[in-house]
Design an enzyme around this catalytic site. Structure first.
Site, PDB file in Angstrom:
ATOM      1  N   CYS A  39      42.474  42.163  46.818  1.00  0.00           N
ATOM      2  CA  CYS A  39      43.748  43.027  46.220  1.00  0.00           C
ATOM      3  C   CYS A  39      43.019  44.433  46.717  1.00  0.00           C
ATOM      4  O   CYS A  39      41.768  44.898  46.251  1.00  0.00           O
ATOM      5  CB  CYS A  39      43.959  43.025  44.836  1.00  0.00           C
ATOM      6  SG  CYS A  39      44.888  41.428  44.484  1.00  0.00           S
ATOM      7  N   CYS A  77      40.899  46.722  44.088  1.00  0.00           N
ATOM      8  CA  CYS A  77      39.466  46.083  43.740  1.00  0.00           C
ATOM      9  C   CYS A  77      38.874  45.755  44.632  1.00  0.00           C
ATOM     10  O   CYS A  77      37.811  44.869  44.771  1.00  0.00           O
ATOM     11  CB  CYS A  77      39.857  45.068  42.607  1.00  0.00           C
ATOM     12  SG  CYS A  77      40.591  45.157  41.128  1.00  0.00           S
ATOM     13  N   CYS A  92      37.489  35.789  41.395  1.00  0.00           N
ATOM     14  CA  CYS A  92      38.759  36.177  41.011  1.00  0.00           C
ATOM     15  C   CYS A  92      39.165  35.180  39.911  1.00  0.00           C
ATOM     16  O   CYS A  92      40.160  35.510  39.019  1.00  0.00           O
ATOM     17  CB  CYS A  92      39.745  36.219  41.967  1.00  0.00           C
ATOM     18  SG  CYS A  92      39.942  34.477  42.780  1.00  0.00           S
ATOM     19  N   CYS A 138      44.114  40.527  34.977  1.00  0.00           N
ATOM     20  CA  CYS A 138      44.908  40.923  36.197  1.00  0.00           C
ATOM     21  C   CYS A 138      44.824  39.859  36.997  1.00  0.00           C
ATOM     22  O   CYS A 138      45.825  39.409  37.668  1.00  0.00           O
ATOM     23  CB  CYS A 138      44.365  42.113  36.895  1.00  0.00           C
ATOM     24  SG  CYS A 138      45.679  42.735  38.185  1.00  0.00           S
ATOM     25  N   CYS A 139      43.686  39.305  37.325  1.00  0.00           N
ATOM     26  CA  CYS A 139      43.425  38.002  38.252  1.00  0.00           C
ATOM     27  C   CYS A 139      44.308  37.034  37.753  1.00  0.00           C
ATOM     28  O   CYS A 139      44.807  35.962  38.618  1.00  0.00           O
ATOM     29  CB  CYS A 139      42.026  37.709  38.526  1.00  0.00           C
ATOM     30  SG  CYS A 139      41.216  38.942  39.630  1.00  0.00           S
TER      31      CYS A 139
END
Length: 244
Positions: A202, A205, A228, A119-120
């Site tokens: 985010c 998280c 990240c 996702c990062c």
């Protein structure tokens, strides 16, 4: 640039500015040909306003890159707009993930639940790599006190695999230095700081942090992950638990 030349360049910069203040390191880096063309990468997070203010005072036309991941707190988005307007930033670049990449990789916006690294990479690393094309280096707000993985941070370091350098003007600052600078310059605080968020990423998280915890303990809590991934080694996302 060849690795040896880049190493020599970063070594020389660290030697030249080793005893300078963070403000002086930033000012010199923005003017030193050895540092090249730089952009500031800012999260507009808990302590970001310090470096943003320094840039605005020193060279307001410096490009400022803001990664709008699509999963930030609403408070961060409002704060970003307010700070940019107040400081008069002249070249703010709001960078978002590639729409096709998002549709293909995370159409339901649930990737963070299954694979935080992926996702990062989707929302931060790849967009940043695109945004930094044409720059010789970038300025970060990282500091040694933020976590154990940053304890040996220098003012200048190599981003392996990209031919760029990273500049960390506030590497030697303590938390008290940040607060003093903000108070003396009457800079606005991120609204989430007073709600227990000393480090803000985010929304899915990031969690509040207790007073006795590491400032970044609320980032990816309960995961073996501390960064990240926008700090790159050999052109790859840094593995879990490791900081460049």
């Amino acid at each position: 640039m060849p690795r040896n030349d880049l190493t020599d360049r970063v070594t020389a910069l660290n030697a030249r500015y080793r005893h300078h203040s963070g403000t002086a390191v930033l000012a010199h880096a923005l003017a030193d040909p050895e540092a090249g063309r730089l952009a500031l990468v800012s999260s507009f997070g808990a302590e970001s306003v310090v470096l943003l203010h320094m840039v605005a005072v020193t060279r307001p036309e410096t490009p400022v890159i803001f990664l709008e991941t699509g999963m930030l707190f609403a408070e961060t988005l409002v704060y970003q707009q307010e700070v940019a307007e107040r400081l008069g930033l002249r070249d703010l670049r709001i960078i978002r993930p590639d729409a096709q990449d998002l549709a293909r990789t995370d159409p339901e916006q649930t990737l963070h639940r299954r694979d935080t690294d992926a996702c990062c990479a989707l929302r931060k690393t790849r967009p940043l790599l695109r945004a930094l094309q044409g720059f010789d280096g970038w300025i970060t707000g990282r500091k040694r006190y933020q976590s154990g993985t940053r304890a040996a941070l220098d003012f200048f370091e190599i981003e392996d695999g990209t031919g760029r350098i990273k500049v960390n003007p506030l590497a030697h600052w303590a938390r008290e230095d940040v607060q003093t600078y903000m108070e003396e310059n009457r800079l606005p605080r991120h609204p989430l700081v007073d709600r227990g968020y000393p480090s803000i990423g985010c929304m899915p998280c990031t969690t509040p942090v207790r007073a006795d915890e590491d400032p970044r303990a609320g980032r990816w809590r309960d995961h073996d992950k501390t960064e990240c991934g926008i700090h790159i080694v050999d052109g790859r996302v840094i593995p879990k638990g490791v900081s460049a």
